[in-house]
Design a protein around this motif. Structure first.
Motif, mmCIF file in Angstrom:
data_model
loop_
_atom_site.group_PDB
_atom_site.id
_atom_site.type_symbol
_atom_site.label_atom_id
_atom_site.label_comp_id
_atom_site.label_asym_id
_atom_site.label_seq_id
_atom_site.Cartn_x
_atom_site.Cartn_y
_atom_site.Cartn_z
ATOM 1 N N PRO A 6 0.480 -2.039 2.306
ATOM 2 C CA PRO A 6 0.786 -2.175 3.737
ATOM 3 C C PRO A 6 -0.299 -1.520 4.584
ATOM 4 C CG PRO A 6 2.210 -0.523 2.724
ATOM 5 C CD PRO A 6 1.402 -1.151 1.618
ATOM 6 N N LEU A 7 -0.366 -1.968 5.823
ATOM 7 C CA LEU A 7 -1.392 -1.464 6.736
ATOM 8 C C LEU A 7 -1.327 0.048 6.880
ATOM 9 C CD1 LEU A 7 -3.716 -2.128 8.599
ATOM 10 C CD2 LEU A 7 -2.074 -2.487 10.422
ATOM 11 N N THR A 8 -0.132 0.602 6.912
ATOM 12 C CA THR A 8 -0.010 2.061 7.058
ATOM 13 C C THR A 8 -0.636 2.792 5.879
ATOM 14 O OG1 THR A 8 2.211 1.977 6.108
ATOM 15 C CG2 THR A 8 2.037 1.973 8.515
ATOM 16 N N GLY A 9 -0.655 2.162 4.713
ATOM 17 C CA GLY A 9 -1.306 2.768 3.553
ATOM 18 C C GLY A 9 -2.818 2.725 3.651
ATOM 19 N N LEU A 13 -7.948 5.175 5.009
ATOM 20 C CA LEU A 13 -9.198 4.562 4.557
ATOM 21 C C LEU A 13 -9.960 3.961 5.738
ATOM 22 C CD1 LEU A 13 -11.106 3.458 2.321
ATOM 23 C CD2 LEU A 13 -9.642 1.439 2.299
ATOM 24 N N LEU A 14 -9.258 3.231 6.583
ATOM 25 C CA LEU A 14 -9.911 2.588 7.720
ATOM 26 C C LEU A 14 -10.382 3.619 8.745
ATOM 27 C CD1 LEU A 14 -7.600 -0.527 8.153
ATOM 28 C CD2 LEU A 14 -9.798 -0.367 6.960
#
Length: 125
Positions: A6-9, A13-14
Motif C-alpha cells: 500500500p501507498l502508506t508502506g 521510501l518515497l
C-alpha cells in the motif's frame, strides 16, 4: 503489474527518495563558483526531489523482485544530480512506449507552452 504494497508502506521510501534528490541537487548548486539566487536553488532542489521520487516510484513498480533500498537511494541521488530535466526525457520515452503521438502533433498549430529555468541577471535576486 500491480504492487501489493500500500501507498502508506511506500511513504518512507518515497520521502527518502525526495530528500536524497533534493539534497543532491542542492549540493550541486551550492558547489558552483557563483551560486545562483536562493529562489532558483530552492526551485531546482524541489524539482530534482520530485524527479527522484518519480524515478524511484517507477523502479519500485516496474522491477520484480523489488530493488534493494540501496539501489533505489543511488537512483534517487543520480536523478537528483541530473536534475528535473530527466522527467522530460522519461516522459518522452513513456509516450513512445505507449504509442502516443509526439507532443507537437497533439497540440496542433498552437504555440507550445514550456517551462524553462532562465539564468538570472547578475544584478537581481
Amino acid at each position: 503489474m500491480s504492487d501489493p504494497t500500500p501507498l502508506t508502506g511506500l511513504l518512507p521510501l518515497l520521502g527518502s527518495a525526495f530528500l536524497a534528490g533534493a539534497v543532491t541537487q542542492l549540493a550541486r548548486q551550492l558547489a558552483r563558483p557563483v551560486p545562483p539566487r536562493a529562489r532558483m536553488v530552492t526551485a531546482l532542489a524541489a524539482a530534482a526531489g520530485i524527479a527522484a521520487l518519480t524515478v524511484v516510484a517507477l523502479l519500485t513498480a516496474l522491477l520484480r523482485p523489488a530493488p534493494a533500498p540501496a539501489l533505489l537511494l543511488a537512483a534517487a541521488c543520480v536523478t537528483g544530480w541530473s536534475g528535473p530535466g530527466i522527467l522530460t526525457r522519461l516522459g518522452t520515452l513513456l509516450e513512445r512506449k505507449l504509442g502516443l503521438p509526439p507532443e507537437a502533433a497533439r497540440e496542433g498549430a498552437g504555440e507550445r507552452e514550456s517551462w524553462h529555468i532562465r539564468r538570472p541577471s547578475r544584478g537581481s535576486d
